[in-house]
Design a protein around this motif. Structure first.
Motif, PDB file in Angstrom:
ATOM      1  N   GLN A   1      12.617  45.811  12.181  1.00  0.00           N
ATOM      2  CA  GLN A   1      12.245  45.103  10.957  1.00  0.00           C
ATOM      3  C   GLN A   1      11.063  44.182  11.248  1.00  0.00           C
ATOM      4  OE1 GLN A   1      13.681  45.782   8.183  1.00  0.00           O
ATOM      5  NE2 GLN A   1      13.258  44.135   6.752  1.00  0.00           N
ATOM      6  N   VAL A   2      10.063  44.244  10.403  1.00  0.00           N
ATOM      7  CA  VAL A   2       8.904  43.375  10.565  1.00  0.00           C
ATOM      8  C   VAL A   2       9.085  42.150   9.680  1.00  0.00           C
ATOM      9  CG1 VAL A   2       7.593  44.580   8.763  1.00  0.00           C
ATOM     10  CG2 VAL A   2       6.391  43.267  10.504  1.00  0.00           C
ATOM     11  N   ARG A   3       8.715  41.021  10.185  1.00  0.00           N
ATOM     12  CA  ARG A   3       8.756  39.771   9.417  1.00  0.00           C
ATOM     13  C   ARG A   3       7.332  39.394   9.039  1.00  0.00           C
ATOM     14  NH1 ARG A   3      12.372  39.361  13.434  1.00  0.00           N
ATOM     15  NH2 ARG A   3      10.882  38.381  14.827  1.00  0.00           N
ATOM     16  N   LEU A   4       7.171  38.977   7.799  1.00  0.00           N
ATOM     17  CA  LEU A   4       5.848  38.694   7.256  1.00  0.00           C
ATOM     18  C   LEU A   4       5.785  37.262   6.747  1.00  0.00           C
ATOM     19  CD1 LEU A   4       5.471  41.972   5.169  1.00  0.00           C
ATOM     20  CD2 LEU A   4       4.549  41.529   7.451  1.00  0.00           C
ATOM     21  N   THR A  23       0.795  37.040   8.582  1.00  0.00           N
ATOM     22  CA  THR A  23       1.094  37.248   9.987  1.00  0.00           C
ATOM     23  C   THR A  23       2.385  38.026  10.127  1.00  0.00           C
ATOM     24  OG1 THR A  23      -0.024  35.185  10.549  1.00  0.00           O
ATOM     25  CG2 THR A  23       1.446  36.120  12.197  1.00  0.00           C
ATOM     26  N   ALA A  24       2.321  39.111  10.873  1.00  0.00           N
ATOM     27  CA  ALA A  24       3.486  39.967  11.079  1.00  0.00           C
ATOM     28  C   ALA A  24       4.074  39.720  12.451  1.00  0.00           C
ATOM     29  CB  ALA A  24       3.090  41.428  10.931  1.00  0.00           C
ATOM     30  N   SER A  25       5.381  39.722  12.524  1.00  0.00           N
ATOM     31  CA  SER A  25       6.067  39.576  13.802  1.00  0.00           C
ATOM     32  C   SER A  25       7.300  40.467  13.799  1.00  0.00           C
ATOM     33  CB  SER A  25       6.461  38.118  14.052  1.00  0.00           C
ATOM     34  OG  SER A  25       7.318  37.661  13.021  1.00  0.00           O
ATOM     35  N   GLY A  26       7.874  40.641  14.969  1.00  0.00           N
ATOM     36  CA  GLY A  26       9.033  41.517  15.079  1.00  0.00           C
ATOM     37  C   GLY A  26       8.588  42.931  15.395  1.00  0.00           C
ATOM     38  N   ASN A  27       9.092  43.878  14.664  1.00  0.00           N
ATOM     39  CA  ASN A  27       8.811  45.288  14.907  1.00  0.00           C
ATOM     40  C   ASN A  27       7.484  45.677  14.249  1.00  0.00           C
ATOM     41  OD1 ASN A  27       9.126  47.920  15.678  1.00  0.00           O
ATOM     42  ND2 ASN A  27      10.546  48.449  14.049  1.00  0.00           N
ATOM     43  N   SER A  31       0.061  50.881  12.745  1.00  0.00           N
ATOM     44  CA  SER A  31       0.006  52.091  11.932  1.00  0.00           C
ATOM     45  C   SER A  31       0.753  51.967  10.607  1.00  0.00           C
ATOM     46  CB  SER A  31       0.586  53.260  12.728  1.00  0.00           C
ATOM     47  OG  SER A  31       1.913  52.971  13.121  1.00  0.00           O
ATOM     48  N   HIS A  32       1.327  50.802  10.326  1.00  0.00           N
ATOM     49  CA  HIS A  32       2.034  50.626   9.050  1.00  0.00           C
ATOM     50  C   HIS A  32       1.065  50.636   7.883  1.00  0.00           C
ATOM     51  CE1 HIS A  32       5.394  49.819  11.450  1.00  0.00           C
ATOM     52  NE2 HIS A  32       5.400  48.512  11.445  1.00  0.00           N
ATOM     53  N   CYS A  33       1.549  51.004   6.718  1.00  0.00           N
ATOM     54  CA  CYS A  33       0.831  50.728   5.474  1.00  0.00           C
ATOM     55  C   CYS A  33       1.122  49.287   5.085  1.00  0.00           C
ATOM     56  CB  CYS A  33       1.308  51.647   4.348  1.00  0.00           C
ATOM     57  SG  CYS A  33       0.697  53.337   4.453  1.00  0.00           S
ATOM     58  N   MET A  34       0.100  48.593   4.614  1.00  0.00           N
ATOM     59  CA  MET A  34       0.245  47.194   4.214  1.00  0.00           C
ATOM     60  C   MET A  34      -0.330  47.012   2.818  1.00  0.00           C
ATOM     61  SD  MET A  34       1.647  45.777   6.885  1.00  0.00           S
ATOM     62  CE  MET A  34       1.437  44.018   6.527  1.00  0.00           C
ATOM     63  N   GLN A  99       6.949  50.735   6.623  1.00  0.00           N
ATOM     64  CA  GLN A  99       7.027  51.217   7.995  1.00  0.00           C
ATOM     65  C   GLN A  99       7.508  52.650   8.042  1.00  0.00           C
ATOM     66  OE1 GLN A  99       9.519  47.433   8.879  1.00  0.00           O
ATOM     67  NE2 GLN A  99       8.746  48.119  10.851  1.00  0.00           N
ATOM     68  N   ILE A 100       6.792  53.481   8.792  1.00  0.00           N
ATOM     69  CA  ILE A 100       7.243  54.830   9.081  1.00  0.00           C
ATOM     70  C   ILE A 100       6.917  55.130  10.538  1.00  0.00           C
ATOM     71  CG2 ILE A 100       6.918  55.660   6.723  1.00  0.00           C
ATOM     72  CD1 ILE A 100       4.346  57.022   7.692  1.00  0.00           C
ATOM     73  N   SER A 101       7.485  56.155  11.058  1.00  0.00           N
ATOM     74  CA  SER A 101       7.081  56.596  12.392  1.00  0.00           C
ATOM     75  C   SER A 101       5.751  57.328  12.242  1.00  0.00           C
ATOM     76  CB  SER A 101       8.134  57.508  13.008  1.00  0.00           C
ATOM     77  OG  SER A 101       8.340  58.639  12.187  1.00  0.00           O
ATOM     78  N   GLY A 102       4.857  57.116  13.184  1.00  0.00           N
ATOM     79  CA  GLY A 102       3.534  57.691  13.056  1.00  0.00           C
ATOM     80  C   GLY A 102       2.630  56.813  12.211  1.00  0.00           C
ATOM     81  N   THR A 103       1.487  57.337  11.858  1.00  0.00           N
ATOM     82  CA  THR A 103       0.498  56.585  11.085  1.00  0.00           C
ATOM     83  C   THR A 103       0.749  56.747   9.596  1.00  0.00           C
ATOM     84  OG1 THR A 103      -1.147  56.854  12.825  1.00  0.00           O
ATOM     85  CG2 THR A 103      -1.954  56.282  10.634  1.00  0.00           C
ATOM     86  N   CYS A 104       0.863  55.610   8.922  1.00  0.00           N
ATOM     87  CA  CYS A 104       1.127  55.625   7.490  1.00  0.00           C
ATOM     88  C   CYS A 104      -0.178  55.831   6.714  1.00  0.00           C
ATOM     89  CB  CYS A 104       1.780  54.309   7.078  1.00  0.00           C
ATOM     90  SG  CYS A 104       2.205  54.239   5.333  1.00  0.00           S
ATOM     91  N   ARG A 105      -0.140  56.740   5.769  1.00  0.00           N
ATOM     92  CA  ARG A 105      -1.275  56.980   4.883  1.00  0.00           C
ATOM     93  C   ARG A 105      -0.800  56.964   3.438  1.00  0.00           C
ATOM     94  NH1 ARG A 105      -2.137  60.476   9.335  1.00  0.00           N
ATOM     95  NH2 ARG A 105      -3.996  59.908  10.521  1.00  0.00           N
ATOM     96  N   ASP A 106      -1.735  57.137   2.521  1.00  0.00           N
ATOM     97  CA  ASP A 106      -1.412  57.102   1.088  1.00  0.00           C
ATOM     98  C   ASP A 106      -0.723  55.785   0.721  1.00  0.00           C
ATOM     99  OD1 ASP A 106       0.540  59.124  -1.242  1.00  0.00           O
ATOM    100  OD2 ASP A 106      -1.364  58.070  -1.503  1.00  0.00           O
TER     101      ASP A 106
END
Length: 125
Positions: A1-4, A23-27, A31-34, A99-106
Protein backbone atom coordinates in the motif's frame (compact mmCIF):
# COMPACT_ATOMS: atom_id res chain seq x y z
CA UNK A 1 0.00 0.00 0.00
CA UNK A 2 1.33 3.41 -0.93
CA UNK A 3 0.75 6.37 1.37
CA UNK A 4 0.25 9.78 -0.19
CA UNK A 5 0.59 13.22 1.37
CA UNK A 6 -0.15 16.45 -0.45
CA UNK A 7 1.42 19.81 0.32
CA UNK A 8 1.77 23.24 -1.22
CA UNK A 9 -1.78 24.47 -1.09
CA UNK A 10 -2.64 27.98 -0.03
CA UNK A 11 -4.22 31.24 -1.07
CA UNK A 12 -3.35 33.06 -4.26
CA UNK A 13 -4.84 35.81 -6.38
CA UNK A 14 -6.26 35.22 -9.82
CA UNK A 15 -3.54 34.87 -12.40
CA UNK A 16 -1.08 33.58 -9.84
CA UNK A 17 0.69 30.26 -9.56
CA UNK A 18 1.07 27.44 -7.06
CA UNK A 19 2.92 24.17 -7.10
CA UNK A 20 1.45 21.24 -5.27
CA UNK A 21 3.49 18.25 -4.23
CA UNK A 22 2.41 14.72 -3.36
CA UNK A 23 4.96 12.66 -1.49
CA UNK A 24 4.57 8.90 -1.72
CA UNK A 25 5.87 6.45 0.84
CA UNK A 26 5.47 2.78 1.58
CA UNK A 27 5.03 0.48 -1.38
CA UNK A 28 6.11 2.97 -4.03
CA UNK A 29 7.10 2.23 -7.59
CA UNK A 30 7.75 4.78 -10.32
CA UNK A 31 5.65 2.67 -12.67
CA UNK A 32 2.33 3.51 -10.98
CA UNK A 33 -0.31 5.62 -12.66
CA UNK A 34 -0.80 8.85 -10.72
CA UNK A 35 -3.47 11.51 -10.80
CA UNK A 36 -4.62 14.80 -9.38
CA UNK A 37 -8.26 15.35 -8.57
CA UNK A 38 -10.04 18.31 -7.03
CA UNK A 39 -13.30 18.89 -5.25
CA UNK A 40 -14.98 22.22 -4.67
CA UNK A 41 -17.67 22.66 -2.00
CA UNK A 42 -20.98 21.27 -3.19
CA UNK A 43 -19.44 19.70 -6.29
CA UNK A 44 -18.34 16.21 -7.24
CA UNK A 45 -14.70 15.22 -7.21
CA UNK A 46 -13.17 16.07 -10.59
CA UNK A 47 -10.23 14.37 -12.27
CA UNK A 48 -7.96 17.03 -13.70
CA UNK A 49 -4.75 15.35 -14.78
CA UNK A 50 -3.08 11.96 -14.84
CA UNK A 51 0.32 10.56 -15.72
CA UNK A 52 1.27 7.10 -16.90
CA UNK A 53 4.03 5.12 -15.27
CA UNK A 54 6.28 5.75 -18.27
CA UNK A 55 5.48 9.40 -18.67
CA UNK A 56 2.56 10.36 -20.95
CA UNK A 57 0.19 12.76 -19.26
CA UNK A 58 -3.41 13.76 -19.81
CA UNK A 59 -5.46 16.81 -18.84
CA UNK A 60 -9.04 17.86 -18.41
CA UNK A 61 -10.09 20.70 -20.71
CA UNK A 62 -10.60 22.99 -17.72
CA UNK A 63 -6.88 22.97 -16.88
CA UNK A 64 -5.19 22.16 -20.18
CA UNK A 65 -2.48 24.67 -20.99
CA UNK A 66 -2.40 26.05 -17.45
CA UNK A 67 -1.56 23.04 -15.27
CA UNK A 68 1.34 20.62 -15.62
CA UNK A 69 1.74 17.26 -13.93
CA UNK A 70 5.20 15.83 -13.40
CA UNK A 71 6.98 13.42 -11.15
CA UNK A 72 10.36 12.93 -9.57
CA UNK A 73 10.77 9.18 -9.53
CA UNK A 74 13.97 9.26 -7.51
CA UNK A 75 12.24 11.13 -4.67
CA UNK A 76 8.75 9.61 -5.10
CA UNK A 77 7.13 13.01 -5.49
CA UNK A 78 4.31 13.94 -7.82
CA UNK A 79 3.90 17.61 -8.69
CA UNK A 80 1.14 19.80 -10.02
CA UNK A 81 2.27 23.15 -11.35
CA UNK A 82 -0.72 25.47 -11.57
CA UNK A 83 -0.42 28.72 -13.53
CA UNK A 84 -2.90 31.41 -14.51
CA UNK A 85 -5.15 30.40 -11.66
CA UNK A 86 -8.83 31.27 -11.85
CA UNK A 87 -11.50 31.66 -9.20
CA UNK A 88 -13.02 28.39 -10.30
CA UNK A 89 -9.79 26.55 -9.50
CA UNK A 90 -10.51 26.94 -5.79
CA UNK A 91 -10.93 23.46 -4.35
CA UNK A 92 -9.36 20.77 -2.25
CA UNK A 93 -6.78 19.00 -4.38
CA UNK A 94 -6.05 15.31 -3.98
CA UNK A 95 -3.38 13.09 -5.41
CA UNK A 96 -4.14 9.46 -6.12
CA UNK A 97 -2.34 6.33 -7.25
CA UNK A 98 -3.27 3.25 -9.21
CA UNK A 99 -0.91 0.39 -8.51
CA UNK A 100 -0.41 -2.59 -10.78
CA UNK A 101 2.41 -4.98 -11.41
CA UNK A 102 4.49 -3.73 -14.31
CA UNK A 103 4.22 -0.30 -15.87
CA UNK A 104 0.84 1.37 -15.61
CA UNK A 105 -0.53 3.01 -18.74
CA UNK A 106 -3.85 4.52 -19.81
CA UNK A 107 -3.83 6.51 -16.58
CA UNK A 108 -6.81 8.66 -17.56
CA UNK A 109 -9.13 5.66 -17.54
CA UNK A 110 -7.82 3.95 -14.43
CA UNK A 111 -9.75 3.64 -11.18
CA UNK A 112 -7.82 5.22 -8.33
CA UNK A 113 -8.00 3.65 -4.90
CA UNK A 114 -5.08 5.20 -2.99
CA UNK A 115 -5.69 8.78 -1.92
CA UNK A 116 -3.98 11.53 -0.01
CA UNK A 117 -5.78 13.68 2.53
CA UNK A 118 -5.97 16.71 0.26
CA UNK A 119 -4.63 20.24 0.27
CA UNK A 120 -6.73 23.38 -0.01
CA UNK A 121 -6.26 25.89 -2.82
CA UNK A 122 -8.09 29.19 -2.62
CA UNK A 123 -8.02 31.64 -5.49
CA UNK A 124 -9.33 35.15 -4.87
CA UNK A 125 -9.72 38.29 -6.93
Amino acid sequence: QVRLEESGGGSVQTGGSLRLACTASGNTYPSHCMAWFRQAPGKEREKITTIDGDGPSFYAEAVKGRFTISKDNARNILYLQMNSLKLEDSATYYCAAHQISGTCRDSWHRRYNNWGQGTQVTVSS
